[in-house]
Design a protein around this motif. Structure first.
Motif, PDB file in Angstrom:
ATOM      1  N   THR A  52       0.834  -1.203   0.000  1.00  0.00           N
ATOM      2  CA  THR A  52       0.000   0.000   0.000  1.00  0.00           C
ATOM      3  C   THR A  52       0.863   1.244   0.000  1.00  0.00           C
ATOM      4  O   THR A  52       1.897   1.293   0.653  1.00  0.00           O
ATOM      5  CB  THR A  52      -0.898   0.019   1.262  1.00  0.00           C
ATOM      6  N   TYR A 105      -5.698   5.880   0.253  1.00  0.00           N
ATOM      7  CA  TYR A 105      -4.666   4.916  -0.101  1.00  0.00           C
ATOM      8  C   TYR A 105      -4.990   4.112  -1.357  1.00  0.00           C
ATOM      9  O   TYR A 105      -6.136   4.025  -1.793  1.00  0.00           O
ATOM     10  CB  TYR A 105      -4.391   3.969   1.077  1.00  0.00           C
ATOM     11  N   LEU A 106      -3.924   3.527  -1.902  1.00  0.00           N
ATOM     12  CA  LEU A 106      -3.990   2.648  -3.064  1.00  0.00           C
ATOM     13  C   LEU A 106      -3.214   1.386  -2.695  1.00  0.00           C
ATOM     14  O   LEU A 106      -2.036   1.475  -2.314  1.00  0.00           O
ATOM     15  CB  LEU A 106      -3.365   3.327  -4.277  1.00  0.00           C
ATOM     16  N   THR A 125      -6.515  -4.348  -7.318  1.00  0.00           N
ATOM     17  CA  THR A 125      -6.183  -3.009  -6.856  1.00  0.00           C
ATOM     18  C   THR A 125      -7.320  -2.517  -5.984  1.00  0.00           C
ATOM     19  O   THR A 125      -8.484  -2.635  -6.338  1.00  0.00           O
ATOM     20  CB  THR A 125      -5.965  -2.054  -8.050  1.00  0.00           C
ATOM     21  N   VAL A 175      -8.714   0.837  -3.708  1.00  0.00           N
ATOM     22  CA  VAL A 175      -8.641   2.267  -3.417  1.00  0.00           C
ATOM     23  C   VAL A 175      -9.509   2.499  -2.189  1.00  0.00           C
ATOM     24  O   VAL A 175     -10.617   1.974  -2.111  1.00  0.00           O
ATOM     25  CB  VAL A 175      -9.176   3.101  -4.604  1.00  0.00           C
ATOM     26  N   SER A 220     -13.833   1.257   0.718  1.00  0.00           N
ATOM     27  CA  SER A 220     -12.830   0.912  -0.277  1.00  0.00           C
ATOM     28  C   SER A 220     -13.507   0.238  -1.463  1.00  0.00           C
ATOM     29  O   SER A 220     -14.640  -0.239  -1.369  1.00  0.00           O
ATOM     30  CB  SER A 220     -11.758   0.001   0.324  1.00  0.00           C
TER      31      SER A 220
END
Length: 189
Positions: free
Chosen positions: A54, A77-78, A94, A96, A122
């Motif tokens: 992350t 965050y990613l 992925t 987010v 998320s």
């Protein structure tokens, strides 16, 4: 949906308690943006591994509670999840996320140690499978709980250990959820 109403009630009571302790006093918590990186692994017991990396941005807010011992920031965050191949052959996902985080520091906010937690939202870019069950939704809640220590000049660096749980709280089935143990390093500018 059965478990959702009690969760909302508990959340509302927690927000009311925080509001009761709110003060406009200056925070002992630094008020500049920081970046962080995390690495971790799922807490599965079924022999399948999911690792996560992350990168995130922490945006502080001026809100402080209980004389500066508790502060509020928002983590954006990613994350990249990598997992053993499942029936759908997807191995990377992925995520987010956006999570408001409440941080408590002992000693009226002066201690280098802290405990923090938050619940946010998320989104996963694919349908993640845990064992034989797929997540029922790509939109999920993301629960974070961590403990850490600030260090260095002006407390610009932090090291922490976090437990993160991702699930849709039973809003859409199935809801197997996933829990990660992560190590975080952050640097404030």
């Amino acid at each position: 949906m059965r478990g959702f109403a009690p969760t909302v009630r508990i959340g509302m009571m927690a927000l009311a308690a925080l509001a009761a302790g709110y003060s406009g006093a200056a925070s002992a918590e630094p008020q500049s943006v920081s970046v962080y990186v995390e690495a971790g692994q799922s807490a599965k017991s079924d022999g399948r591994d999911t690792t996560v990396g992350t990168i995130g941005l922490r945006i502080p807010t001026p809100a402080t509670f209980w004389g500066g011992s508790v502060s509020l920031a928002v983590d954006a965050y990613l994350s990249q999840w990598k997992t053993d191949a499942f029936a759908n052959n997807e191995t990377r996902f992925t995520q987010v996320g956006l999570v408001p985080m409440f941080r408590y520091r002992p000693d009226a906010g002066q201690s280098p140690w802290f405990v923090e937690g938050g619940i946010g939202v998320s989104y996963l870019d694919g349908t993640y499978h845990r064992g034989n069950q797929a997540f029922g939704s790509r939109w999920n809640f993301s629960d974070h709980l961590g403990v850490g220590r600030s260090f260095g000049a002006d407390r610009r660096q932090e090291l922490g250990v976090y437990l993160k749980h991702v699930s849709n709280a039973g809003l859409e089935g199935p809801n197997p959820g996933e829990t990660f143990y992560q190590l975080r390093y952050s640097y404030r500018f």
